[in-house]
Scaffold this active site. Structure first.
Site, short mmCIF file in Angstrom:
data_model
loop_
_atom_site.label_atom_id
_atom_site.label_comp_id
_atom_site.label_asym_id
_atom_site.label_seq_id
_atom_site.Cartn_x
_atom_site.Cartn_y
_atom_site.Cartn_z
N HIS A 192 -12.64 5.71 6.12
CA HIS A 192 -11.60 6.52 6.74
C HIS A 192 -12.25 7.74 7.42
O HIS A 192 -13.02 8.46 6.80
CB HIS A 192 -10.58 6.98 5.71
CG HIS A 192 -9.70 5.88 5.23
ND1 HIS A 192 -9.83 4.59 5.67
CD2 HIS A 192 -8.67 5.86 4.33
CE1 HIS A 192 -8.93 3.83 5.09
NE2 HIS A 192 -8.22 4.57 4.25
N ARG A 252 -8.96 -5.89 3.27
CA ARG A 252 -7.57 -5.46 3.43
C ARG A 252 -7.04 -5.91 4.78
O ARG A 252 -7.74 -5.86 5.80
CB ARG A 252 -7.46 -3.93 3.33
CG ARG A 252 -6.02 -3.44 3.49
CD ARG A 252 -5.89 -1.95 3.24
NE ARG A 252 -6.39 -1.14 4.33
CZ ARG A 252 -5.82 -0.01 4.75
NH1 ARG A 252 -4.72 0.43 4.16
NH2 ARG A 252 -6.35 0.69 5.74
N GLU A 277 2.84 1.76 -0.05
CA GLU A 277 2.39 2.89 0.75
C GLU A 277 3.45 3.92 1.08
O GLU A 277 3.12 5.02 1.52
CB GLU A 277 1.78 2.39 2.07
CG GLU A 277 0.56 1.51 1.86
CD GLU A 277 -0.11 1.16 3.16
OE1 GLU A 277 -0.71 2.04 3.77
OE2 GLU A 277 -0.05 -0.02 3.57
N ASP A 320 0.18 7.64 3.34
CA ASP A 320 1.37 7.26 4.09
C ASP A 320 2.64 7.64 3.37
O ASP A 320 3.65 7.95 4.00
CB ASP A 320 1.34 5.76 4.40
CG ASP A 320 0.39 5.42 5.53
OD1 ASP A 320 0.65 5.82 6.66
OD2 ASP A 320 -0.64 4.78 5.28
N ARG A 356 -6.44 7.71 -2.70
CA ARG A 356 -6.39 9.16 -2.49
C ARG A 356 -7.28 9.56 -1.32
O ARG A 356 -8.38 9.06 -1.16
CB ARG A 356 -6.87 9.90 -3.74
CG ARG A 356 -5.89 9.85 -4.89
CD ARG A 356 -6.56 10.13 -6.23
NE ARG A 356 -7.38 11.32 -6.24
CZ ARG A 356 -6.99 12.52 -6.71
NH1 ARG A 356 -5.77 12.66 -7.17
NH2 ARG A 356 -7.81 13.54 -6.72
N ARG A 412 -1.43 7.48 12.35
CA ARG A 412 -1.88 7.31 10.98
C ARG A 412 -1.88 8.65 10.24
O ARG A 412 -1.83 9.71 10.85
CB ARG A 412 -3.29 6.70 10.96
CG ARG A 412 -3.33 5.25 11.43
CD ARG A 412 -4.70 4.64 11.24
NE ARG A 412 -4.76 3.27 11.72
CZ ARG A 412 -4.44 2.20 10.98
NH1 ARG A 412 -4.03 2.37 9.74
NH2 ARG A 412 -4.52 0.99 11.48
#
Length: 937
Positions: free
Chosen positions: A163, A431, A553, A593, A631, A768
């Site tokens: 991320h 994923r 989420e 999210d 997290r 996002r």
């Protein structure tokens, strides 16, 4: 090149070096007063002086004068500072930003070094976390058998993700680590001191000359190199020491930790996270795993080589097991590449010779992976399990033939480390978005012509029935290759790639397939059915090669977590799948999210309630639950102190196992220095162990918990309404996009994944969570970390729950942790600076939304203080409060300058060529502010 300021700049009397604000002398990190330790003060001054000397030498004394003029002016007259910065040319703006940003990097690393010193001091005074935890467990007086059963399930897995929240380049981080090591060197002679001084000056100069900006967007393999850098470092010292100490602490409690146990392992999403990232393909995933194995095998080779040096026992002085002799004979027969020299010189040193054979098999494994050739039993390793089996033969033989100290020492240390890392360093999670599976399956099922309506038009219950029926059978849905469009083939291709990876790298390299945006059981069954089509699942043949993980989420899905899992486990064919996976069901909870959708209060409360519901459902079905906490680094994305967060979980939700994401700047903050990496991992293991052993029964009276729950329902409902009222305001998109520099995130090139979901549209809904938090953080509003909390707490107080909330804060770990994290974000929020962003950048007709921000912030501060009983935010943590205040002296100029640059960039005609110098200065300002706040998104 030495630079001079433009002629209209007046010379001033500011000193020709960076200075430490007087308030810095009052900062502390855990000391009893707020006096900063002399060593930290000296380190910051030393590094600041070196930076000043570097700037004077390379850029000219006038640049230093400019830095000090701006810093001093901001502290005296905001408007004058803003006017000065507005007139600053882009070239000098970039220099100014870089100077402040570099200062923050140096101050950050000095603080990290100070933390390592403090940790060493506290460890000497109080013992380590392992010792303290063992003492608490011993005091509980649990039967050894019960403790042994809990320890057997212990499994902590930090999962490194890609991320994009780390703004600093690895080149920068590497130099900062060098500086940290030099500060820790502790010279003992004059020559040592001179050498360290030279190296520090040299490294600061290199840091200044290193471009902070990436010239291109990283690819997944580049991101994997960054993660592998940290993981490979952990192999050497940090994790081996920790596992050895954990085994010793448990032994004091009468529990032996099996040598191949995995109380600590590592995971990664890098190269496996396909959700919204078209750059992650099967070929990329394979390349990432080849890279990880290259480093993992090298680490194993280093460990084996050390053992070869150490285990020199001779048959003239000690015996060996028959099992070792048999293994050695077979290996020598199958490994002609073992040199004659070794066979001759080590003929009477069976342990050394056996390790030489293991080395040859590891080298062959590396070659097999590089050339993608099949595994040859006995000549290479299919996975770490075979290497561990070989090492266990040595262990058993040593223990029975007078070598127990070596077996229990260095050999056991090596075995535990290889068990933790395998040959691949980290287990890969894959994923994909739930919709991708339905899109592919719809094509395969519709072509059969058996349904009354197209698959996409079926209700969720109808789809569930269709999918369960297919899983109960054995027929393939289509011949190979199946008739799929490009997206569908890509989705199915992920499962085919997983099968290939398991064959090439071994059975543990991929264990979990995560279905993001899971809203119903059909979302999970669709993934299982595609896996069956790819040969990963054969429920009639009792074979399931990977587990399936729903990712919940948003608040709606979190509120439905219990019923969803209950329905899923009530489907006989899926329950059989879970049984074949060891009766373990993993569920992932999404913090980012859920916060973006519902606000921090509702997100945190729904996650807490979801854990309770999942715990109860899993117990009812006789299934072990593994929770995976997604997290982020900031509180607005689920961040905050890990230890407190773990111990604040509901009782019984930690059944010994925990997965938690580590991402962005959190990775460098936690793992850049070995001592900090040790502290982070030890704290996490201790928290999970303590929660699993001592938190298996309710800690609160059910009647008290019911009252607290009812109060939290009031808080959450009111907070949610306030938050949704704010984010659903029609003016918010304009307000957010103009008052923040969110448009710059993509240009920073800090991640391979796009900042928007592919099907989310152009509004805020498609954005996002990372750019959402990024924008609010850069503008110092930090809305995701606190907005709505004040309204929620005020509603509960109006309902007569004021004293009850004080009780909750004192006695309920969940509520205390929630309040503490919100308090920290309130302290980082600076609405004085935020107002400058708003008044300078936002259209006047939209600026009214800042009034809502101001009002809610004031309300939240007031309510948090009423709950905690403090007179000001962070009153109980003066060290952190003063640290944040001190940083403002250098942050404020950066914020004013960023506003000026944004205004210029946005005022330029759309058809004009972009001002590259201006754009560069803007991007540098983002990096510098991120360094100052120690957060990006």
């Amino acid at each position: 090149m030495v630079r001079a300021l433009p002629g209209n700049w007046e010379q001033n009397a500011f000193p020709n070096r960076f200075v430490i604000p007087a308030s810095l002398a009052r900062v502390s990190n855990g000391a009893s007063t707020t006096e900063v330790p002399a060593a930290l003060r000296a380190d910051i001054r030393r590094l600041a002086d070196l930076l000043g000397q570097t700037l004077g030498r390379l850029e000219g004394a006038s640049v230093l004068d400019l830095v000090e003029m701006v810093r001093g002016l901001v502290r005296v007259d905001d408007e004058a500072a803003a006017a000065v910065l507005d007139g600053l040319e882009s070239e000098y703006a970039a220099l100014l930003v870089r100077a402040f940003g570099t200062y923050f990097h140096l101050a950050n690393v000095a603080e990290q070094v100070h933390r390592t010193r403090e940790l060493a001091r506290l460890r000497a005074e109080r013992g380590g976390w392992l010792e303290q935890t063992a003492t608490r467990i011993a005091a509980a007086g649990l039967p050894v058998e019960q403790l042994r059963a809990e320890v057997a399930r212990l499994g902590v897995r930090p999962v490194f993700t890609a991320h994009p929240t780390e703004a600093a380049r690895r080149s920068t981080l590497a130099k900062l680590r060098q500086i940290a090591e030099l500060l820790q060197a502790g010279p003992v002679t004059a020559a040592d001191e001179h050498r360290v001084a030279r190296r520090l000056a040299e490294t600061v100069e290199l840091l200044w000359q290193t471009d902070e900006l990436r010239i291109g967007r990283p690819e997944p393999v580049d991101e994997a190199r960054n993660a592998v850098y940290y993981l490979a470092e952990l192999c050497h010292g940090t994790v081996p020491d920790l596992l050895e100490d954990l085994a010793a602490a448990l032994a004091e409690l009468g529990v032996e930790l099996p040598i191949t146990a995995r109380p600590l392992s590592f995971g990664t999403w890098i190269g496996g996270d396909r959700d919204g990232n078209p750059n992650v393909t099967g070929a990329v995933t394979r390349e990432v795993l080849v890279l990880a194995h290259e480093y993992g095998i090298n680490a194993a080779l280093e460990a084996i080589d050390e053992l070869r040096q150490d285990l020199s026992q001779s048959t003239r002085t000690t015996g060996t097991d028959e099992a070792l002799q048999t293994m050695l004979a077979a290996d020598l027969a199958r490994l002609p590449e073992v040199a004659e020299r070794h066979r001759r010189l080590n003929a009477e040193e069976p342990y050394r010779l056996a390790l030489t054979c293991m080395r040859a098999k590891l080298t062959n494994t590396r070659t097999r992976i590089a050339t993608r050739t099949p595994h040859t039993p006995g000549r290479d390793y299919a996975g770490a399990g075979e290497l561990l089996a070989d090492l266990q033969v040595l262990h058993a033989s040593l223990c029975r033939h007078g070598g127990e100290l070596a077996a229990r020492g260095r050999l056991e240390r090596t075995i535990r480390t290889i068990a933790a890392f395998g040959l691949h360093l980290a287990t890969l999670d894959v994923r994909e978005h739930a919709d991708a599976h339905h899109q592919a399956l719809g094509q395969l099922i519709d072509r059969l012509g058996e349904l009354p309506a197209p698959y996409a038009e079926l209700s969720r219950s109808q789809r569930t029935e269709v999918l369960a029926a297919e899983l109960n059978g054995r027929r393939p849905l289509a011949a190979q290759p199946p008739p799929l469009d490009e997206p569908g083939a890509r989705t199915l291709g992920a499962f085919l790639a997983i099968g290939d990876l398991l064959e090439l790298f071994g059975p543990k390299v991929v264990q979990s397939y995560i279905v993001s945006m899971t809203t119903g059981v059909d979302d999970l069954l669709a993934a299982v059915l595609l896996a069956r089509e790819a040969g990963l699942v054969d429920l009639t043949g009792d074979q399931v090669r990977i587990g399936f993980v729903p990712l919940l989420e948003r608040p709606t899905e979190l509120a439905n977590a219990g019923p969803l899992l209950d329905e899923l486990l009530s489907i006989p064919i899926y329950r059989r799948l879970v049984e074949l996976r060891g009766n373990l069901q993993e569920v992932m909870l999404g913090y980012s999210d859920s916060n973006k959708a519902g606000g921090i209060t509702t997100a945190q409360w729904e996650i807490h309630r979801a854990q309770r519901a999942l715990r109860d459902v899993a117990r009812r079905h006789g299934v072990r639950l593994r929770l995976f906490h997604g997290r982020g680094g900031t509180v607005g994305r689920g961040g905050g102190p890990t230890y407190e967060a773990i111990l604040a979980q509901p009782w019984g939700t930690l059944d010994g196992e925990l997965k938690v994401t580590e991402q962005g700047e959190v990775i460098s903050d936690k793992y850049l220095l070995p001592a900090l990496a040790r502290e982070n991992l030890e704290l996490t293991i201790c928290a999970v162990l303590e929660a699993a052993v001592l938190n298996r029964r309710p800690r609160q009276d059910p009647a008290d918990l019911a009252r607290w729950d009812a109060c939290m329902d009031v808080v959450s409902e009111a907070a949610h309404q306030a938050y949704r009222g704010f984010v659903e305001h029609p003016d918010l998109p304009t307000y957010f996009l103009t008052s923040t520099p969110v448009e710059l995130l993509g240009a920073l090139n800090i991640g391979s994944r796009p900042s928007r979901r592919p099907d989310g549209g152009g509004g805020l809904d498609g954005l996002r969570a990372i750019p959402w938090v990024f924008g609010w953080t850069q503008s110092r509003q930090i809305v995701p970390g606190w907005f709505g909390v004040g309204t929620g707490l005020a509603a509960a107080r109006a309902a007569g729950h004021g004293s009850l909330m004080n009780e909750m804060y004192r006695r309920w770990p969940f509520f205390a942790n929630f309040v503490s994290n919100v308090e920290m974000t309130l302290a980082k929020t600076d609405l004085r600076i935020a107002e400058h962003y708003v008044r300078s950048l936002v259209p006047k007709g939209v600026q009214h939304l800042f009034d809502a921000v101001l009002a809610e912030h004031e309300r939240t501060v007031e309510e948090i203080l009423a709950v905690t009983g403090q007179a000001e935010v962070l009153e109980s943590n003066p060290a952190l409060r003063e640290t944040l205040r001190t940083r403002d002296a250098y942050l404020d100029p950066l914020s004013y300058l960023q506003v000026s640059l944004l205004r210029r960039a946005r005022a330029a005609p759309a058809d004009d060529p972009p001002d590259e110098t201006l754009q560069r200065a803007l991007l540098l300002s983002v990096n510098a502010i991120a360094a100052g706040l120690r957060n990006t998104g």
